[in-house]
Design an enzyme around this catalytic site. Structure first.
Site, mmCIF file in Angstrom:
data_model
loop_
_atom_site.group_PDB
_atom_site.id
_atom_site.type_symbol
_atom_site.label_atom_id
_atom_site.label_comp_id
_atom_site.label_asym_id
_atom_site.label_seq_id
_atom_site.Cartn_x
_atom_site.Cartn_y
_atom_site.Cartn_z
ATOM 1 N N HIS A 64 0.827 -1.212 0.000
ATOM 2 C CA HIS A 64 0.000 0.000 0.000
ATOM 3 C C HIS A 64 0.858 1.257 0.000
ATOM 4 O O HIS A 64 0.376 2.314 0.398
ATOM 5 C CB HIS A 64 -0.919 -0.008 1.228
ATOM 6 C CG HIS A 64 -1.922 -1.122 1.216
ATOM 7 N ND1 HIS A 64 -1.962 -2.113 2.165
ATOM 8 C CD2 HIS A 64 -2.896 -1.423 0.337
ATOM 9 C CE1 HIS A 64 -2.949 -2.963 1.884
ATOM 10 N NE2 HIS A 64 -3.519 -2.571 0.781
ATOM 11 N N HIS A 65 2.132 1.128 -0.411
ATOM 12 C CA HIS A 65 2.966 2.337 -0.374
ATOM 13 C C HIS A 65 2.435 3.377 -1.356
ATOM 14 O O HIS A 65 2.701 4.562 -1.209
ATOM 15 C CB HIS A 65 4.438 2.004 -0.679
ATOM 16 C CG HIS A 65 4.705 1.663 -2.108
ATOM 17 N ND1 HIS A 65 4.294 0.477 -2.670
ATOM 18 C CD2 HIS A 65 5.324 2.357 -3.099
ATOM 19 C CE1 HIS A 65 4.652 0.452 -3.960
ATOM 20 N NE2 HIS A 65 5.283 1.574 -4.227
ATOM 21 N N LYS A 70 -3.110 -2.325 -7.625
ATOM 22 C CA LYS A 70 -3.524 -2.647 -8.997
ATOM 23 C C LYS A 70 -3.039 -4.035 -9.362
ATOM 24 O O LYS A 70 -1.906 -4.413 -9.031
ATOM 25 C CB LYS A 70 -2.870 -1.613 -9.925
ATOM 26 C CG LYS A 70 -3.311 -1.671 -11.344
ATOM 27 C CD LYS A 70 -4.500 -0.780 -11.613
ATOM 28 C CE LYS A 70 -5.063 -0.927 -12.994
ATOM 29 N NZ LYS A 70 -5.823 -2.177 -13.176
ATOM 30 N N LYS A 94 6.592 -4.456 -10.532
ATOM 31 C CA LYS A 94 6.329 -4.053 -11.920
ATOM 32 C C LYS A 94 5.920 -2.580 -12.003
ATOM 33 O O LYS A 94 6.439 -1.824 -12.817
ATOM 34 C CB LYS A 94 5.192 -4.940 -12.439
ATOM 35 C CG LYS A 94 4.978 -4.936 -13.903
ATOM 36 C CD LYS A 94 3.856 -5.898 -14.269
ATOM 37 C CE LYS A 94 4.150 -7.335 -13.857
ATOM 38 N NZ LYS A 94 3.128 -8.286 -14.327
ATOM 39 N N ASP A 99 7.299 3.064 -13.360
ATOM 40 C CA ASP A 99 6.827 4.333 -12.805
ATOM 41 C C ASP A 99 5.326 4.537 -12.980
ATOM 42 O O ASP A 99 4.871 5.584 -13.453
ATOM 43 C CB ASP A 99 7.601 5.516 -13.434
ATOM 44 C CG ASP A 99 9.044 5.534 -12.975
ATOM 45 O OD1 ASP A 99 9.291 5.276 -11.784
ATOM 46 O OD2 ASP A 99 9.937 5.782 -13.811
ATOM 47 N N LYS A 106 -3.388 -8.634 -6.696
ATOM 48 C CA LYS A 106 -3.791 -9.664 -7.657
ATOM 49 C C LYS A 106 -5.006 -10.404 -7.111
ATOM 50 O O LYS A 106 -5.144 -10.544 -5.886
ATOM 51 C CB LYS A 106 -2.656 -10.686 -7.875
ATOM 52 C CG LYS A 106 -2.784 -11.428 -9.180
ATOM 53 C CD LYS A 106 -2.285 -10.567 -10.329
ATOM 54 C CE LYS A 106 -2.349 -11.268 -11.650
ATOM 55 N NZ LYS A 106 -1.632 -10.476 -12.671
ATOM 56 N N SER A 362 -3.239 0.224 -18.507
ATOM 57 C CA SER A 362 -4.307 0.272 -17.505
ATOM 58 C C SER A 362 -4.237 1.596 -16.734
ATOM 59 O O SER A 362 -5.264 2.188 -16.391
ATOM 60 C CB SER A 362 -4.170 -0.882 -16.519
ATOM 61 O OG SER A 362 -4.792 -2.036 -17.022
HETATM 62 P P1 NAD Z 1 -4.922 -15.934 -21.615
HETATM 63 O O1 NAD Z 1 -5.856 -16.735 -20.797
HETATM 64 O O2 NAD Z 1 -5.478 -14.958 -22.578
HETATM 65 O O3 NAD Z 1 -3.927 -16.883 -22.438
HETATM 66 C C1 NAD Z 1 -3.149 -17.897 -21.894
HETATM 67 C C2 NAD Z 1 -2.884 -18.917 -22.991
HETATM 68 O O4 NAD Z 1 -1.942 -19.863 -22.531
HETATM 69 C C3 NAD Z 1 -4.135 -19.682 -23.399
HETATM 70 O O5 NAD Z 1 -4.216 -19.711 -24.812
HETATM 71 C C4 NAD Z 1 -3.900 -21.072 -22.818
HETATM 72 O O6 NAD Z 1 -4.501 -22.094 -23.598
HETATM 73 C C5 NAD Z 1 -2.392 -21.155 -22.857
HETATM 74 N N1 NAD Z 1 -1.816 -22.101 -21.920
HETATM 75 C C6 NAD Z 1 -2.154 -22.347 -20.640
HETATM 76 N N2 NAD Z 1 -1.363 -23.290 -20.112
HETATM 77 C C7 NAD Z 1 -0.504 -23.641 -21.074
HETATM 78 C C8 NAD Z 1 0.583 -24.550 -21.145
HETATM 79 N N3 NAD Z 1 0.917 -25.318 -20.108
HETATM 80 N N4 NAD Z 1 1.277 -24.643 -22.303
HETATM 81 C C9 NAD Z 1 0.940 -23.881 -23.351
HETATM 82 N N5 NAD Z 1 -0.058 -23.001 -23.340
HETATM 83 C C10 NAD Z 1 -0.776 -22.889 -22.221
HETATM 84 O O7 NAD Z 1 -3.953 -15.237 -20.561
HETATM 85 P P2 NAD Z 1 -3.050 -13.953 -20.789
HETATM 86 O O8 NAD Z 1 -3.805 -12.778 -20.322
HETATM 87 O O9 NAD Z 1 -2.464 -13.978 -22.145
HETATM 88 O O10 NAD Z 1 -1.903 -14.209 -19.698
HETATM 89 C C11 NAD Z 1 -0.771 -15.017 -19.974
HETATM 90 C C12 NAD Z 1 0.318 -14.706 -18.974
HETATM 91 O O11 NAD Z 1 0.651 -13.311 -19.064
HETATM 92 C C13 NAD Z 1 -0.040 -14.956 -17.515
HETATM 93 O O12 NAD Z 1 1.126 -15.348 -16.818
HETATM 94 C C14 NAD Z 1 -0.475 -13.574 -17.031
HETATM 95 O O13 NAD Z 1 -0.346 -13.431 -15.632
HETATM 96 C C15 NAD Z 1 0.521 -12.708 -17.785
HETATM 97 N N6 NAD Z 1 0.099 -11.311 -17.944
HETATM 98 C C16 NAD Z 1 -1.076 -10.985 -18.545
HETATM 99 C C17 NAD Z 1 -1.407 -9.641 -18.706
HETATM 100 C C18 NAD Z 1 -2.639 -9.202 -19.445
HETATM 101 O O14 NAD Z 1 -2.785 -7.992 -19.679
HETATM 102 N N7 NAD Z 1 -3.526 -10.082 -19.843
HETATM 103 C C19 NAD Z 1 -0.542 -8.636 -18.215
HETATM 104 C C20 NAD Z 1 0.664 -9.016 -17.612
HETATM 105 C C21 NAD Z 1 0.975 -10.354 -17.489
#
Ligand code: NAD
Length: 471
Positions: A64-65, A70, A94, A99, A106, A362
């Site tokens: 909460h700093h 988010k 992150k 910044d 989460k 965001s």
């Molecule tokens: P998503 O659900 O849109 O896509 C994830 C994809 O990975 C799916 O197509 C799924 O079938 C596939 N998948 C799952 N397990 C798998 C495996 N073992 N092998 C191969 N493919 C697999 O999710 P996303 O939003 O794209 O998020 C993906 C990663 O990115 C996560 O770690 C998430 O925390 C991170 N992330 C997402 C965002 C965002 O804006 N959506 C931002 C920062 C980080």
């Protein structure tokens, strides 16, 4: 050893490695490291067949700093308290790295979204929002969720609608969640933002001749052989921007297995094939590989894990052939795999930097909602008119006569999406320069992940010091 560490312990191991190189007060470091609050709720939902099911969900606010906190909400059967805390901690670091003025949070709902109907998902999302609101774990100045694994604009639309109905007349209620559809206060460019940020980050890394030379690679993205794991929101757009900029997509890994082609795979062709057949396997001209995990070992220059955490461990890291690991997903590399990569001279671009494009845009969406004004609305026409005056002056002073296409290209004022993408590009470029500068300052002791942690910890520590809480 690595296999016994939980995800939160993995994140903290990275934190501990970095703080050993700083001289911050240990009490301050404990405050930064711990997760401030966690809310676990169980609520019943009625399935379409009339049965009742208890759903487990969490929201963790790591720091909460800065407020609001988010971070995304994920829907996955693997969600648990430790994972949510780990992901919230990563969000804290992150936000500091790029910044963005938020603390880290989460959320997660322990369901496999593919096993629920749209109506059931809506009931779950609305009920979870209600629970969050009830316990003050959501609000424009409190805690602002976003999409993550298994969620997207549709879920964010349900969240904002539920929040609105519970907070009648709250002026800034649209800012309670980001990643919304544009019609509901979202921002253009948010859907692609994380993948676009991943591309910008990789491009920055590949632009430095000295660093590429050390890896035995040529400068630039063009011609680089890339393997992407996960064709979801992040993976698809990262692959698309890399391919559009000349990279060759030699492998794609999904749940059902992997496909490879040294000549390159047509991304949209693979997506269409998967839609039609339910699998990426069997794509014409590509070789099938039985598991996604095997695909991580494909020969390539850049491996982009963009699916889930803990995919590269000390078991498979020695066989990974990529020279660059670009962590688009959160936590894809375990702490001990990271050590192996350091020893082998593989460059890991860490998650806390590389996938920060999502939270950056965001932040822009949140600012847009608070200002109640679309970016570019006030200045687009004005800028266009000034550009056209400049073009006309050039024509008057020279023999040059601009074509219609040139007038369209040079005269155009910046709209919302142009400004969002430009802000994102600036953010990713600047953050990388900061991290790399720290890495160089610490010599061989700091890899990019450690440098990113040091960068984040320094910035968070300054907040506490400026509050006079710690010396
Ligand atoms: P998503 O659900 O849109 O896509 C994830 C994809 O990975 C799916 O197509 C799924 O079938 C596939 N998948 C799952 N397990 C798998 C495996 N073992 N092998 C191969 N493919 C697999 O999710 P996303 O939003 O794209 O998020 C993906 C990663 O990115 C996560 O770690 C998430 O925390 C991170 N992330 C997402 C965002 C965002 O804006 N959506 C931002 C920062 C980080």
């Amino acid at each position: 050893m690595s296999q016994r560490r939980t995800f939160f312990e993995q994140v903290n191991a990275g934190f501990d490695r970095a703080v050993a190189m700083t001289d911050h007060d240990p009490r301050l470091l404990t405050q930064i490291r711990e997760c401030n609050s966690v809310y676990h709720v169980t609520f019943p939902i009625k399935r379409d067949d009339g049965s009742i099911e208890a759903i487990h969900a969490w929201r963790a606010e790591h720091s909460h700093h800065k407020l609001p906190t988010k971070g995304g909400i994920r829907y996955s059967e693997h969600v648990n308290e430790d994972e949510v805390k780990a992901l919230a901690a990563l969000m804290t670091y992150k936000c500091a790295i790029v910044d963005v003025p938020f603390g880290g949070a989460k959320g997660g709902v322990k369901i496999d979204p593919r096993k629920y109907s749209v109506r059931e998902l809506e009931r779950i999302t609305r009920r979870f929002t209600y629970e969050l609101k009830n316990k003050h774990f959501i609000g424009p100045g409190v805690d602002v969720p976003a999409p993550d694994l298994g969620t997207g604009p549709r879920e964010m639309a349900w969240i904002v609608d539920t929040y609105n109905s519970l907070s009648s007349g709250e002026l800034n209620s649209l800012a309670c969640v980001t990643g919304k559809p544009v019609a509901l206060g979202g921002i253009r460019g948010r859907t692609e933002a994380t993948g676009r940020g991943v591309f910008f980050g990789i491009r920055e890394v590949c632009s430095l001749e000295e660093d590429m030379k050390a890896l035995g690679l040529a400068t630039g993205v063009e011609g680089k052989r890339v393997v992407v794991q996960g064709l979801g929101n992040v993976g698809y757009y990262a692959a698309r921007f890399l391919q559009e900029n000349g990279a060759v997509l030699v492998g794609i890994l999904e749940y059902e297995g992997a496909i490879a082609s040294p000549k390159g795979l047509d991304l949209d062709g693979v997506v269409a094939h998967r839609k039609e057949t339910g699998s990426i396997l069997g794509f014409p001209g590509a070789t099938d590989i039985p598991t996604s995990r095997d695909g991580l070992e494909l020969d390539c220059d850049i491996l982009v894990p963009a699916a889930i955490e803990q995919q590269i461990t000390d078991e498979n890291a020695p066989r990974v052939r990529a020279k660059i690991i670009a962590e688009a997903a959160n936590g894809p590399t375990t702490f001990s795999a990271d050590k192996i990569f350091r020893e082998r001279g593989v460059l890991v671009i860490p998650d806390a930097y590389l996938n920060a494009g999502g939270v950056t845009v965001s932040y822009f969406e949140w600012v847009k909602n608070l200002s109640h004004l679309r970016f570019g609305r006030m200045q687009k026409r004005y800028q266009e008119a000034s550009n056209l005056r400049i073009l006309s002056a050039i024509e008057n002073q020279t023999a040059k006569s601009f074509t219609e296409d040139e007038i369209e290209k040079f005269g155009r004022g910046a709209g919302e999406e142009d400004l969002v993408n430009s802000g994102l590009e600036e953010t990713m470029a600047l953050a990388y320069l900061q991290i790399r500068e720290i890495k160089l300052r610490y010599g061989n002791r700091a890899d990019l992940r450690t440098a990113s942690f040091i960068n984040a910890i320094d910035k968070i520590a300054w907040c506490y010091k400026d509050m006079g809480i710690f010396p």
